[in-house]
Write a protein that holds these residues in place. Sequence first.
Motif, PDB file in Angstrom:
ATOM      1  N   ILE A 259       0.840  -1.192   0.000  1.00 23.76           N
ATOM      2  CA  ILE A 259       0.000   0.000   0.000  1.00 23.76           C
ATOM      3  C   ILE A 259       0.880   1.249   0.000  1.00 23.76           C
ATOM      4  O   ILE A 259       0.624   2.204  -0.734  1.00 23.76           O
ATOM      5  CB  ILE A 259      -0.945  -0.026   1.213  1.00 23.76           C
ATOM      6  CG1 ILE A 259      -1.925  -1.192   1.045  1.00 23.76           C
ATOM      7  CG2 ILE A 259      -1.682   1.292   1.372  1.00 23.76           C
ATOM      8  CD1 ILE A 259      -2.847  -1.415   2.199  1.00 23.76           C
TER       9      ILE A 259
ATOM     10  N   LEU B  64      -5.669   2.930  -1.428  1.00 27.32           N
ATOM     11  CA  LEU B  64      -5.986   1.674  -0.733  1.00 27.32           C
ATOM     12  C   LEU B  64      -6.755   0.727  -1.654  1.00 27.32           C
ATOM     13  O   LEU B  64      -6.470  -0.463  -1.723  1.00 27.32           O
ATOM     14  CB  LEU B  64      -6.813   1.972   0.512  1.00 27.32           C
ATOM     15  CG  LEU B  64      -7.165   0.752   1.341  1.00 27.32           C
ATOM     16  CD1 LEU B  64      -6.025   0.435   2.294  1.00 27.32           C
ATOM     17  CD2 LEU B  64      -8.446   0.947   2.096  1.00 27.32           C
TER      18      LEU B  64
ATOM     19  N   ALA C 105      -4.475  -0.740  -4.242  1.00 27.20           N
ATOM     20  CA  ALA C 105      -3.475  -1.681  -3.759  1.00 27.20           C
ATOM     21  C   ALA C 105      -4.088  -2.959  -3.193  1.00 27.20           C
ATOM     22  O   ALA C 105      -3.399  -3.938  -2.993  1.00 27.20           O
ATOM     23  CB  ALA C 105      -2.611  -1.027  -2.691  1.00 27.20           C
ATOM     24  N   SER C 106      -5.385  -2.959  -2.921  1.00 26.12           N
ATOM     25  CA  SER C 106      -5.994  -4.176  -2.390  1.00 26.12           C
ATOM     26  C   SER C 106      -6.850  -4.781  -3.484  1.00 26.12           C
ATOM     27  O   SER C 106      -7.634  -4.099  -4.108  1.00 26.12           O
ATOM     28  CB  SER C 106      -6.840  -3.848  -1.172  1.00 26.12           C
ATOM     29  OG  SER C 106      -7.858  -2.953  -1.548  1.00 26.12           O
ATOM     30  N   SER C 107      -6.661  -6.031  -3.729  1.00 28.00           N
ATOM     31  CA  SER C 107      -7.409  -6.633  -4.820  1.00 28.00           C
ATOM     32  C   SER C 107      -8.596  -7.388  -4.266  1.00 28.00           C
ATOM     33  O   SER C 107      -8.459  -8.365  -3.572  1.00 28.00           O
ATOM     34  CB  SER C 107      -6.512  -7.577  -5.606  1.00 28.00           C
ATOM     35  OG  SER C 107      -6.358  -8.782  -4.899  1.00 28.00           O
TER      36      SER C 107
END
Lengths: 266, 626
Positions: B305, B386, B389-391
């Motif tokens: 992140i 965020l 960067a978060s899948s």
Amino acid sequence: MKVKSNIDIAASPLRVSKRRVPRAMSDSGKMKKPDVKLVLLGDMNVGKTSLLHRYMERKFKETVSTVGGAFFLKQWGPYNISIWDTAGREQFHGLGSMYCRNAAAIILTYDVTNWQSLAELEERFLSLTDTANEDCIFAIVGNKADLTDPKALEAEEMEAEEEGAEQPPSHPASPTVLKQVKREDAIALYGRVLRYKAQDERACLPAERMCFETSAKTGYNVDLLFETLFDMVLPTILKKRSENSSPTVDLEECRGAKQTKAGCCS
Amino acid sequence: MEEEHQDKEQSETVRCSEPQSHCSLDEPDSLQVANTISLENSSPVKLDCSTEKPCRSSSDTVKDIDSTNGPSEPEPEPEGPEGDGMSTRSSELSEVRTGEENGPSSQPQGTAYEEDQPENVSDSASTDNTLEDSSEFVVTVLARGSLEDQGEGPSSALSEASSPVQAQAPSHRDEDVTAESWRRHRKHVFVLSEAGKPIYSRYGNEEALSSTMGVMMALVSFVQSGDNTIRSIYSDEHTVVFMQQGPLVLVSVSCSRQSEQQLRSELLYVYNQIVSMLTQASINRIFERKKNYDLRRLLAGSEKILDGLLNLVDSDPSFLLSAVHCLPLASSLRDSLSQILQKAITPNLVFSILIAKNQLLTIVQEKTVIEDTRLEPADLHLLLNLIGASSAFQAGEIWTPICLPLFNPDCYFYAYISYLDPPECTVCLLLLSTDKEAFYAVADCKRKIDEGMRTQNALRSIARAQSYSASQVGVSDLRHFMYKPFDVPDNHRQLTQFTSPEMEAPYSSEEERMRLLDLYRYMHSRIHSSSRPLKLIYHVAERETLLAWVTSKFELYTCFSPLVTKASAINAITKLLRWIKKEEDRLFIRNPPKYSTTPNPSKGSRGGKGGSDRQDTTDNGFLSLL
């Protein structure tokens, strides 16, 4: 209001079959609150997201560290099973008990090549399960078995044939990483989990059935794990349903039912 | 020109150092502070340091030290406002360096310093091997630029530095921190705790860098011991900026030629992203309880992140402008999207945000929240990062605590994140609630939004929405621009936004894009220079001409082809402003709609309707500059 809810409750046995119709038509079946909850717990990097991804999407993919928790809905026959994939990071530790609330099944995941990941289950994650159902089912799952177990590697080949999909041209002929956690260790942990939950070991499901070694990468034992658990939580669903037809009115339940009806008529 | 600018900055730094600090310098006490601290922190990594000592590097270091101190020492002297303070400062600087540099007396440079501070050298030489190694690094990093000059000819340090960054993007974590390629990164960012414990490094493993971070902390506490704060160090090619936020110290080592102010604001983004994950209150609490806590335990898994944030900061001008970029959309479509969001509410819902292609589509806010305070662009940037960067894969719905540091650094919101268009996953819905337990209620809102989008076929319309090209403005020679209107009283609660066309040829390659952004950053630093702010700059660069203009109503950066004349550029800007005025309904979110979800749910539905009454009367002034 009261009358309405009574009617809904009376109709509840029928709802099971009725609800399938609108879902097939408009994908609005998710409106309904899930029947039962299953939670994946375990240290970071043991492969919780990968396991679930393998099961839901039938493939293995590089994942990034999960943020908070991710919610998935799986239809299992007439039932909606919700699956919470939680973050293993300590940062989100405080949320664990929330994700576990009223869970019917908890999958405690570790990495077979990492002894610490098994120890963490007991140290860090077991206490989170306090908010789960009293009769919550536990499964102990050692992931990344493809790294240590030739059997798990073979699964990849079978899978490849089934899917007819392209596979990497070569993979290591034999597992190279040292296995750190033996199955016996997991079985011993299962016993301790039951004791922690003050469940009677003899009345519970035997450890042999509840300890799995899986590989999200090759798909080894992944379907077996989830589907075994889904079948095991069915009695919980039925029990919950019968409890619901008791005099206590569950307004949430009623609202859900109403929406379904509306969807059906429109 | 630029040098002159730098010198000014430097003289500022000098000014901020009070004369007393130099007194304490001469006392061995203060030196000991620095020494002990670097000792403490570097001792756990002895191993690493001993391996880190090939003979080649030591000879390099010698060169480096020569070159850093050569130019940097005399520089401030001619310009210094207070002659005394100045010379003490420069001696202080060199001393801070020597304190750590002069490990082995075998290095010729070491002896040069010995003349100045004999005790000091013997001190550090007797302490530990680790000292010399870590310091060796800092010095080389500081002086890397000059090394390049000697070794690799006249090519610009900038382009050299940026190429390896792109080449080896994925595995920064495993980088060899002793390698030359590591040192050559354009911008390093380090985060450490006050105890000198490494928390994050943009490149390479923090563990391997603990000695380096120890030196950084030594610099910080050394200056602190003189009741002062270290702000920055300048060398030929590098700017080192220090920032302390509570128990965390953030350091940026950059050869990007950005201003200190810009680097500082980037460090603040990094700090705020950490706060967004942990909250400021809990960071402070943790370190109050245990000074040498290893914060990586809590941040493990979040490195991506922070990596993503730093990449965005380098490549997305939103961060530079502190404004939000929204996707151009017909105002009727944007309104109908807002209405869909307004209808799907539940108690304690405070923000409903719709995002496509990492740009804002619309945002609906809770009424009382919006009256109280507003969503800062920086908070939104952190949220967008965020999400990036978060899948969440496809059908997944994420529920996670998140803190909006500028909104309230000590509390969590609970964010619901879900994609509306699986499997493409381009349109993302973000719902923020204050209720930890509200997941199912909020997820229900998503179903309603899904339903609303379906009936209006909104997803297809969104997919058709695109950013625009500079050529659409119809002004020849205009290649690119960034326009940020300021809040005017009538729209006071507006979210700060900016608009900008796609970067097209000749800025289609990654390097060229970066080059243009660097030019913008340079213009921005001149406009916002703390010592000599400017209102208007006409800057003829090698391959383009830029014009930046700031008024009370807007901030504008334009890029023209190199052949443009001053008169035609000004003429073009007039046309551009007129075009923006005409298109503003499409380019900006004019009136962020509101809803009310205050505890009483029956009130909520009424509030929703009320919010949808658009206040069209308040439009005047938003862009009435023409």
